[in-house]
Design an enzyme around this catalytic site. Structure first.
Site, mmCIF file in Angstrom:
data_model
loop_
_atom_site.group_PDB
_atom_site.id
_atom_site.type_symbol
_atom_site.label_atom_id
_atom_site.label_comp_id
_atom_site.label_asym_id
_atom_site.label_seq_id
_atom_site.Cartn_x
_atom_site.Cartn_y
_atom_site.Cartn_z
ATOM 1 N N MET A 356 0.843 -1.191 0.000
ATOM 2 C CA MET A 356 0.000 0.000 0.000
ATOM 3 C C MET A 356 0.877 1.238 0.000
ATOM 4 O O MET A 356 1.797 1.354 0.808
ATOM 5 C CB MET A 356 -0.929 0.004 1.219
ATOM 6 C CG MET A 356 -1.788 1.250 1.334
ATOM 7 S SD MET A 356 -2.887 1.431 -0.096
ATOM 8 C CE MET A 356 -3.067 3.216 -0.119
ATOM 9 N N HIS A 390 6.140 -0.173 -8.208
ATOM 10 C CA HIS A 390 4.717 0.191 -8.282
ATOM 11 C C HIS A 390 4.367 1.202 -7.196
ATOM 12 O O HIS A 390 3.745 2.238 -7.468
ATOM 13 C CB HIS A 390 3.871 -1.077 -8.128
ATOM 14 C CG HIS A 390 2.393 -0.862 -8.212
ATOM 15 N ND1 HIS A 390 1.654 -1.239 -9.305
ATOM 16 C CD2 HIS A 390 1.506 -0.315 -7.345
ATOM 17 C CE1 HIS A 390 0.376 -0.930 -9.106
ATOM 18 N NE2 HIS A 390 0.270 -0.370 -7.908
ATOM 19 N N GLU A 391 4.771 0.897 -5.975
ATOM 20 C CA GLU A 391 4.405 1.784 -4.857
ATOM 21 C C GLU A 391 5.134 3.120 -4.935
ATOM 22 O O GLU A 391 4.557 4.175 -4.633
ATOM 23 C CB GLU A 391 4.678 1.093 -3.518
ATOM 24 C CG GLU A 391 4.023 -0.274 -3.347
ATOM 25 C CD GLU A 391 2.537 -0.276 -3.671
ATOM 26 O OE1 GLU A 391 1.860 0.738 -3.433
ATOM 27 O OE2 GLU A 391 2.049 -1.297 -4.185
ATOM 28 N N HIS A 394 3.529 5.552 -7.251
ATOM 29 C CA HIS A 394 2.359 6.223 -6.675
ATOM 30 C C HIS A 394 2.717 7.475 -5.873
ATOM 31 O O HIS A 394 1.841 8.308 -5.621
ATOM 32 C CB HIS A 394 1.633 5.266 -5.728
ATOM 33 C CG HIS A 394 0.653 4.360 -6.402
ATOM 34 N ND1 HIS A 394 -0.304 4.782 -7.292
ATOM 35 C CD2 HIS A 394 0.461 3.010 -6.272
ATOM 36 C CE1 HIS A 394 -1.038 3.754 -7.682
ATOM 37 N NE2 HIS A 394 -0.585 2.664 -7.086
ATOM 38 N N GLU A 413 -4.155 3.048 -10.544
ATOM 39 C CA GLU A 413 -3.535 1.722 -10.437
ATOM 40 C C GLU A 413 -3.008 1.225 -11.783
ATOM 41 O O GLU A 413 -1.997 0.530 -11.839
ATOM 42 C CB GLU A 413 -4.535 0.717 -9.859
ATOM 43 C CG GLU A 413 -4.924 0.999 -8.411
ATOM 44 C CD GLU A 413 -3.739 0.962 -7.447
ATOM 45 O OE1 GLU A 413 -2.640 0.521 -7.850
ATOM 46 O OE2 GLU A 413 -3.913 1.382 -6.295
#
Length: 973
Positions: A356, A390-391, A394, A413
């Site tokens: 997350m 990926h994180e 973000h 996403e």
């Protein structure tokens, strides 16, 4: 920054004790049913330590408490009214890491104030609150409204209540708030630090024989309201001052840095710096006894946190090594400095998602962050690299600039799912990661998006309201289709144009919110600024991919040069009930080759267009969708198919490796859709005896999985096994020779994957040499206590040995699972335990999934799916979830990211009328209980089952005869 040491005063310590006792008394009171009017009104079941709270505890105060019937009133709507806008929160939380005596509950107490701006006059305050109990503090009320600026006095709160369904704390005022004035709402509350993996929750682990408890968070998408009352929508950004009260000897973390920690004899107080303006779902706060390792890159402090033994064993070293380079890559990619002074990453024993992107404090499953070369496989290492990328992606795209509402989750996403390959490729340039998006995302999501029950990437904002609807969006469409169409967009725009538009988008909307069309506008401006020749407007192109579900199959007839497009459906007889604003036509970019030479790009807008340059003669062949850059399938006339298959047989390297994988995948799926004969698809596997590359083999194995599912209970299975055993024999022998009998790893990242696939398919198809080797390696481990199996091969070896063994082998593996201290090793064994052929062992294992002391809650649904993948376990798993559906739904159905996978996974093999009837009966029997975030998955499972039934009727005999013919022919034929 260093910590400053001070003692907490005796008075402050007493306050905390009082708060704790008050909270405990309140929670105990919840188990007593109301009998008089002056007690708290509640219709909730009692809170017990062995069951998560699933409804709101009551508000307790001296003000009148009422319950409201559903209506059109603001408190019965799932979206907040526009009247109030938060600007700043100050939140103090004190999690108790020891269970309360008497109840066995873990709790936290808190005090929160939120400053908000009144945009419209109103005498109502609605603020999200879920499973929080409001308790009066000493000498005052539990809620207080004061003026910050713009008004003389604040209204008085006359009534309060909790609206359970819509998750609001409702405060009625004696007069209206003044427009443009600033107010502050302060509340005190208590909540349960439950093990439900959402909001402010607890995670547990054992270290040196002692149970340890972590207080941690998972707010996305709608669980910040379980930690403190807040305006819990992504567009309502604010700044946050977080303070954590925690036990001495523990470490507190949050999004921002902590300039000071006040230390006391029993409790500590850590005050964090103010955060940037941010959304509630990105908040995080954690209290643990974890260790960490540190690095600094250009004044950004990077820390990896995990259990102390894991840190001491060096399991965080790889993550620390690659985080800095990936962070620098994205700074350059976005042309924007990392917006925070630190980047903490923490591995949690219990975590429902993979990871997350909390701003400055990213949370991970242990398997997604910790790496040990003695236990972790090649794929484990790749997963860590791509998830970290990926994180970190973000931190800008999602955190700095946030989509206004969850209906555009796909852009957030999908973008991170695309650029994770770029960031990880920068950190590991020798792995060829950019190509793997084709297997991992494009091929994966095609299977879902080819169903009539699929959905568009973007939905109308008012169509996504309830928390379960929001959670349902966290699916393959949002992640993998989003990544696929953005990759296509970047490809046809070219990277310089794409990056310019992306960078100006981030610059304009920093610390704000957007809708997806804002990105299209910036990309269109970049097209104009750079004078890029694009035949259509970016918005016009992309809306055809975003606003309608599915994708086309593009067919070229090389005898005429006519190119057509048609909505691709796995079951062409499916009834489509979703209307398309474009009548299921797309603006399709076509990159293509002729006889291996790349040609100028073409576009297809109409249903049918003539492309004279694609009209061929003689032995010429064309290949469309070069390197799978577009999100569509391709079909050809029979002559071009024949020439392509001939090229594969005689000189397969004349076709790019991605397109060799594409030809296999397209052919199998075109056959399932009745567009080409199934034997044409099977023929694409014949050349594999001479193929050594990973991607084509993996594409074939993925597609043959459908054949295993359809035929592993029928007479087709034997001939199919023999054929595939013959096809994989050369590959198995090659790696057996190259790695000294599979005692070493192949050279090269993708070659290691091919080595694993060779071993796995050889064992699966009954190759005696492979199965004997697996059993020998496992028995040696049992006999000596020393595991000599290469980490890459452990999943396959464990599975095959357990499948061939009895209860003694299973019990040994279970013992190793319980002792495992390396998360990736435990994951391999947990999967392999589902491979047994003993139904009673599988039933026992299913029962273990209900006990979180045996199988962690985060792993329960995937364990059930693994058991269903075993032909022996299929019916056992299906009976299990049907019999226990109310309990399973109460545990996982509301907001679990993995819940939809459960229904899809357990029913994947369904292919008979009887199974379809069971599935439809299951839907009817549990309509009242509901299916939560698995609602769409249930409809997709029904549709897929119908398609499987029809496919088997039409293809079973043909497939049987094809395999029989092939195995009876000589290997050279």
């Amino acid at each position: 920054m260093g910590k400053q040491g001070f003692y907490v005063s005796k008075a402050l310590a007493v306050v905390f004790i009082v708060l704790g006792l008050g909270a405990l008394a309140t929670i105990i009171a919840l188990s007593v049913p109301p009998v008089t009017s002056n007690r708290p009104v509640t219709t909730n079941p009692p809170v017990t330590s062995n069951r998560p709270v699933t409804t709101n505890p009551p508000v307790t105060s001296n003000r009148p408490v009422t319950t409201a019937a559903p209506s059109n009133e603001p408190w019965d709507q799932y979206r907040l009214p526009k009247s109030l806008e938060p600007t700043h929160y100050s939140v103090t939380l004190h999690p108790r890491l020891k269970a309360q005596e008497g109840t066995g509950l873990y709790i936290f107490t808190g005090e929160s104030s939120v400053d908000f701006h009144c945009k419209e006059e109103t005498d109502l305050i609605l603020i999200h609150s879920n499973k929080l109990n409001y308790t009066s503090k000493a000498g005052g009320e539990w809620a207080e409204l004061t003026v910050v600026s713009g008004a003389d006095t604040a209204p008085t709160i006359t009534e309060s209540r909790l609206q359970t369904e819509t998750q609001y704390l409702v405060l009625t005022l004696d007069r209206k708030l003044t427009k443009n004035a600033e107010y502050r709402l302060t509340t005190t509350f208590t909540g349960e630090l439950a093990d439900d993996l959402g909001g402010f929750y607890r995670s547990e682990y054992v270290e040196n024989g002692q149970k340890k408890v972590i207080a941690t968070t998972q707010m996305q998408p709608t669980d910040a309201r379980k930690a403190f009352p807040c305006f819990d929508e992504p567009a309502l950004k604010a700044t946050f001052d977080i303070t954590l009260i925690h036990d001495a000897g523990t470490v507190a973390l949050s999004n921002a840095s902590s300039p000071e920690t006040i230390e006391g004899n029993s409790v500590m107080r850590t005050v964090f710096e103010r955060t940037p303006k941010m959304s509630t779902y990105l908040l995080a706060f954690i209290v643990s006894e974890f260790g960490n390792i540190t690095d600094t890159v250009d004044d950004v402090t990077i820390k990896i946190y995990a259990r102390k033994p894991a840190i001491d064993a060096g399991q965080g070293d790889y993550a620390l090594k690659i985080t800095g380079p990936i962070l620098k890559f994205f700074e350059n990619y976005y042309n924007s400095s990392y917006p925070l002074p630190k980047s903490d990453q923490i591995a949690l024993p219990d975590f429902n998602a993979g990871a997350m992107e909390n701003w400055g404090l990213i949370t991970y499953r242990e398997t997604a962050l910790l790496y040990d070369p003695e236990f972790s496989s090649n794929s484990n290492k790749e997963r860590i690299a791509t998830i970290i990328a990926h994180e970190l992606a973000h931190m800008w795209f999602g955190n700095l600039v946030t989509l206004r509402w969850w209906n555009d989750l796909w852009l957030n996403e999908g973008f991170a799912s695309y650029v994770e390959y770029l960031g990880a490729d920068n950190a590991e340039p020798d792995w060829g990661l950019k190509d793997l998006i084709v297997l991992n995302d494009i091929h994966r999501v095609f299977a879902v998006d080819a169903l009539a029950s699929s959905h568009p990437l973007s939905s109308p904002e008012d169509a996504i309201q309830k928390p379960a609807q929001i959670s349902e969006l966290f699916d393959a469409i949002s992640y993998s289709k989003g990544a696929s169409v953005l990759r296509m967009l970047s490809d046809f725009l070219t990277e310089p144009v794409f990056l310019k538009g992306l960078q100006t988008y981030l610059q304009q909307f920093a610390f704000g919110n957007t809708v997806y069309t804002d990105l299209w506008n910036h990309l269109e401006q970049a097209v104009q600024d750079l004078e890029f020749n694009l035949p259509f407007n970016v918005t016009d192109i992309m809306n055809t991919w975003v606003l309608q579900m599915g994708f086309p199959v593009v067919t070229v007839d090389t005898t005429t040069g006519i190119v057509t497009q048609k909505h691709f459906l796995l079951n062409p007889d499916s009834e489509i009930t979703t209307e398309s604003p474009f009548e299921y036509k797309w603006i399709v970019p076509i990159k293509w080759q002729k006889n291996g030479a790349e040609q100028p790009m073409e576009w297809l807008r109409e249903e049918s267009e003539t492309k004279p340059e694609m009209k061929l003669g003689g032995s010429d062949w064309v290949l469309l969708n070069l390197n799978m850059s577009g999100y569509y399938r391709v079909n050809y006339d029979d002559g071009n198919w024949d020439r392509l298959l001939n090229t594969l047989s005689n000189n397969h390297e004349a076709i790019p490796v991605i397109n060799r994988a594409q030809l296999v995948d397209d052919a199998f799926n075109l056959a399932r859709a009745k567009i080409i004969p199934t034997v044409r698809a099977l023929s694409t596997t014949k050349y594999l005896t001479g193929e050594m590359a990973y991607m084509p083999w993996k594409s074939a194995i993925n597609n043959l999985e459908f054949f295993f599912l359809m035929f592993d209970r029928s007479e087709v299975f034997g001939p199919m096994q023999k054929y595939l055993q013959r096809q994989v024999q050369n590959l198995f022998t090659h790696y057996n020779n190259a790695t000294a009998g599979y005692t070493a790893d192949a050279v090269g990242h993708q070659n290691q994957y091919t080595q694993v696939n060779a071993f796995s398919l050889a064992c699966r198809t009954g190759l005696t040499e492979c199965q004997n080797l697996a059993s020998t390696l496992f028995k040696d481990w049992m006999a000596t206590g020393v595991n000599k199996i290469r980490p890459n091969l452990r999943t396959t070896v464990y599975c095959n040995a357990i499948a061939a063994g009895g209860v003694d082998v299973w019990d040994f593996a279970w013992g190793q699972f319980q002792k495992a201290t390396i998360a990736t090793e435990a994951e391999k064994i947990r999967y392999a335990l589902t491979c047994t052929k003993e139904s009673w062992l599988l039933n026992r294992y299913l029962e273990y999934t209900l006990n979180p002391t045996l199988i962690r809650k985060q792993d329960a649904t995937s364990t059930i799916i693994y058991i269903a993948e075993n032909v022996v376990g299929q019916n056992l798993a299906w009976d299990f979830i049907r019999a226990r559906w109310p309990y399973i739904f109460s545990q996982y159905g509301g907001g679990s990211f993995s819940f939809s996978n459960l229904i899809n996974g357990v029913t994947e093999r369904f292919s008979t009328e009887y199974e379809l009837h069971q599935l439809e009966q299951f839907k009817a029997d549990h309509a009242e209980v509901g299916f939560g975030s698995g609602t769409l998955a249930l409809e997709q499972s029904i549709e897929r089952t119908k398609g499987n039934i029809e496919w088997l009727k039409e293809n079973k005999q043909t497939v049987l005869e094809w395999f029989q013919k092939e195995v009876s022919a000589s290997p050279s034929s």
